[in-house]
Design a protein around this motif. Sequence first.
Motif, PDB file in Angstrom:
ATOM      1  N   ALA A   1     -27.249  -4.871 -58.214  1.00  0.00           N
ATOM      2  CA  ALA A   1     -26.717  -5.726 -59.287  1.00  0.00           C
ATOM      3  C   ALA A   1     -25.336  -6.274 -58.938  1.00  0.00           C
ATOM      4  CB  ALA A   1     -26.649  -4.947 -60.600  1.00  0.00           C
ATOM      5  N   MET A   2     -24.592  -5.500 -58.141  1.00  0.00           N
ATOM      6  CA  MET A   2     -23.238  -5.915 -57.747  1.00  0.00           C
ATOM      7  C   MET A   2     -23.240  -7.003 -56.670  1.00  0.00           C
ATOM      8  SD  MET A   2     -20.842  -4.452 -59.418  1.00  0.00           S
ATOM      9  CE  MET A   2     -19.567  -5.135 -58.366  1.00  0.00           C
ATOM     10  N   ARG A   3     -24.377  -7.221 -56.025  1.00  0.00           N
ATOM     11  CA  ARG A   3     -24.456  -8.188 -54.933  1.00  0.00           C
ATOM     12  C   ARG A   3     -24.346  -9.619 -55.444  1.00  0.00           C
ATOM     13  NH1 ARG A   3     -29.473  -6.281 -52.155  1.00  0.00           N
ATOM     14  NH2 ARG A   3     -28.543  -4.202 -52.080  1.00  0.00           N
ATOM     15  N   GLU A   4     -23.532 -10.420 -54.773  1.00  0.00           N
ATOM     16  CA  GLU A   4     -23.408 -11.840 -55.148  1.00  0.00           C
ATOM     17  C   GLU A   4     -24.763 -12.513 -55.070  1.00  0.00           C
ATOM     18  OE1 GLU A   4     -20.499 -14.237 -53.192  1.00  0.00           O
ATOM     19  OE2 GLU A   4     -18.849 -12.926 -53.797  1.00  0.00           O
ATOM     20  N   GLY A   5     -25.139 -13.191 -56.120  1.00  0.00           N
ATOM     21  CA  GLY A   5     -26.391 -13.931 -56.119  1.00  0.00           C
ATOM     22  C   GLY A   5     -27.575 -13.168 -56.694  1.00  0.00           C
ATOM     23  N   PHE A   6     -27.428 -11.856 -56.884  1.00  0.00           N
ATOM     24  CA  PHE A   6     -28.550 -11.113 -57.478  1.00  0.00           C
ATOM     25  C   PHE A   6     -28.549 -11.292 -58.991  1.00  0.00           C
ATOM     26  CE2 PHE A   6     -30.433  -7.596 -59.774  1.00  0.00           C
ATOM     27  CZ  PHE A   6     -31.698  -7.557 -59.224  1.00  0.00           C
ATOM     28  N   SER A   7     -29.674 -11.777 -59.501  1.00  0.00           N
ATOM     29  CA  SER A   7     -29.780 -11.974 -60.944  1.00  0.00           C
ATOM     30  C   SER A   7     -31.216 -11.825 -61.410  1.00  0.00           C
ATOM     31  CB  SER A   7     -29.282 -13.376 -61.309  1.00  0.00           C
ATOM     32  OG  SER A   7     -29.462 -13.611 -62.690  1.00  0.00           O
ATOM     33  N   THR A   8     -31.384 -11.237 -62.586  1.00  0.00           N
ATOM     34  CA  THR A   8     -32.711 -11.146 -63.186  1.00  0.00           C
ATOM     35  C   THR A   8     -32.819 -12.123 -64.364  1.00  0.00           C
ATOM     36  OG1 THR A   8     -31.975  -9.353 -64.632  1.00  0.00           O
ATOM     37  CG2 THR A   8     -33.021  -8.709 -62.552  1.00  0.00           C
ATOM     38  N   ALA A   9     -31.833 -13.009 -64.472  1.00  0.00           N
ATOM     39  CA  ALA A   9     -31.809 -13.956 -65.601  1.00  0.00           C
ATOM     40  C   ALA A   9     -33.020 -14.891 -65.570  1.00  0.00           C
ATOM     41  CB  ALA A   9     -30.520 -14.771 -65.575  1.00  0.00           C
TER      42      ALA A   9
END
Lengths: 142, 117
Positions: free
Chosen positions: A91-99
Motif C-alpha cells: 500500500a505504501m508503494r507509489e502507484g499502488f491503488s485499489t481505487a
Amino acid sequence: MSQSNSILWSFDVDGKNFDSAGFASQSTKFKLRQLGLNGDIIKRVAIAMYEGEINMVIHAEGGVANVEVDEDKIIITLTDTGKGIADIEQAMREGFSTATEEIRDLGFGAGMGLPNMKKNSDELIIDSAVGKGTKVTMIFAI
Amino acid sequence: MTIRDVVELLKAEVICGEEFLDNEIKSACGCDMMSDVLAFVKTQPMLLTGLVNPQVIRTALMMDMKCVAFVRNKKPDEKVIGLAKEHEIVLLSSPYRMYDACGVLYTSGLRGEGACE
Ligand SMILES: Nc1ncnc2c1ncn2[C@@H]1O[C@H](COP(=O)(O)OP(=O)(O)OP(=O)(O)O)[C@@H](O)[C@H]1O
Ligand SMILES: [Mg+2]
C-alpha cells in the motif's frame, strides 16, 4: 493524553459523504494558522492529513480524526473501522491503488497518498487489521 | 502576470474572487488528478482543471493556491463556489480545452515548475 498544555481537536469523518471529505483537514489548517505556526509546517500537516482523511472516505467507512498540538510536535491520528489494509508495504508503494474507476473520475486513486503522507510527515505509523480497521498516526516536529 | 491577465488570456469568466484579480501569479499547473496535484506540485499558485467537485477547492486550499481555472466552460455548483469564496480562492471558467488553456498561458510567460525529480 500527553502534557496538560497540549491542544486537542477531534472531528468525525463521514465515510458516506465524498463532498464533505477534507473538512477536518480544512478546519485543522485554519486552527493551526490561528495558533501562528509557520506556513511550511501548516502546509505539510494539511496535505498529509487531507490525504489520510480522503483515504478514510474512499477506502473505509469514515471514522475519527484527532489532532494534538504539543509544544514541540503535532500528532494527527486517523482511526477508521473500514476493511483494513492487508499488505501495508504494498500500500505504501507509489502507484499502488485499489481505487475504483469512479474514484479516479473524481480525481483520486493514483496511489500517491500514503507515500505523500510519509514524505510530508516526520513519522508515519500505520496500524491495520483486515476487517477491523486502520489507524494512521502522523507526527510532525515543530 | 496578474490573475486579471490570466482572465484575459483564457477569455475566462470570473466566477468569484473579483476583488483578488490584481494579485500576482508566478506559475501554474494543469491537472485532473488531485492525487498528483497533492504529490507533485510545489509552489504553483494556480491550477487548471476539468474537474468541478469540492475536492478541487480543498486541494487548492491545502496547497495554498490562489486561483483555479476550469477548462471547457465547466462551472461548479453553488456549494463549491461558496467554499472557494470562504477561502478567498479565485474561480475562473475558460472555454479553452486543457491543452490550449495551458499553452496560451505558457507562451505568454506563465511557466510551470519543469520536470519532476
Ligand atoms: N484507511 C484505509 N482503509 C483501507 N485501505 C486503505 C486505507 N488507506 C489506504 N488504503 C489502501 O492503500 C492503497 C494506497 O493508498 P494511497 O492513499 O497511497 O493511494 P490511493 O488512495 O489509492 O490513491 P491517491 O491517494 O493517489 O488518491 C489504497 O488504494 C487502499 O487499497
Ligand atoms: Mg489516498
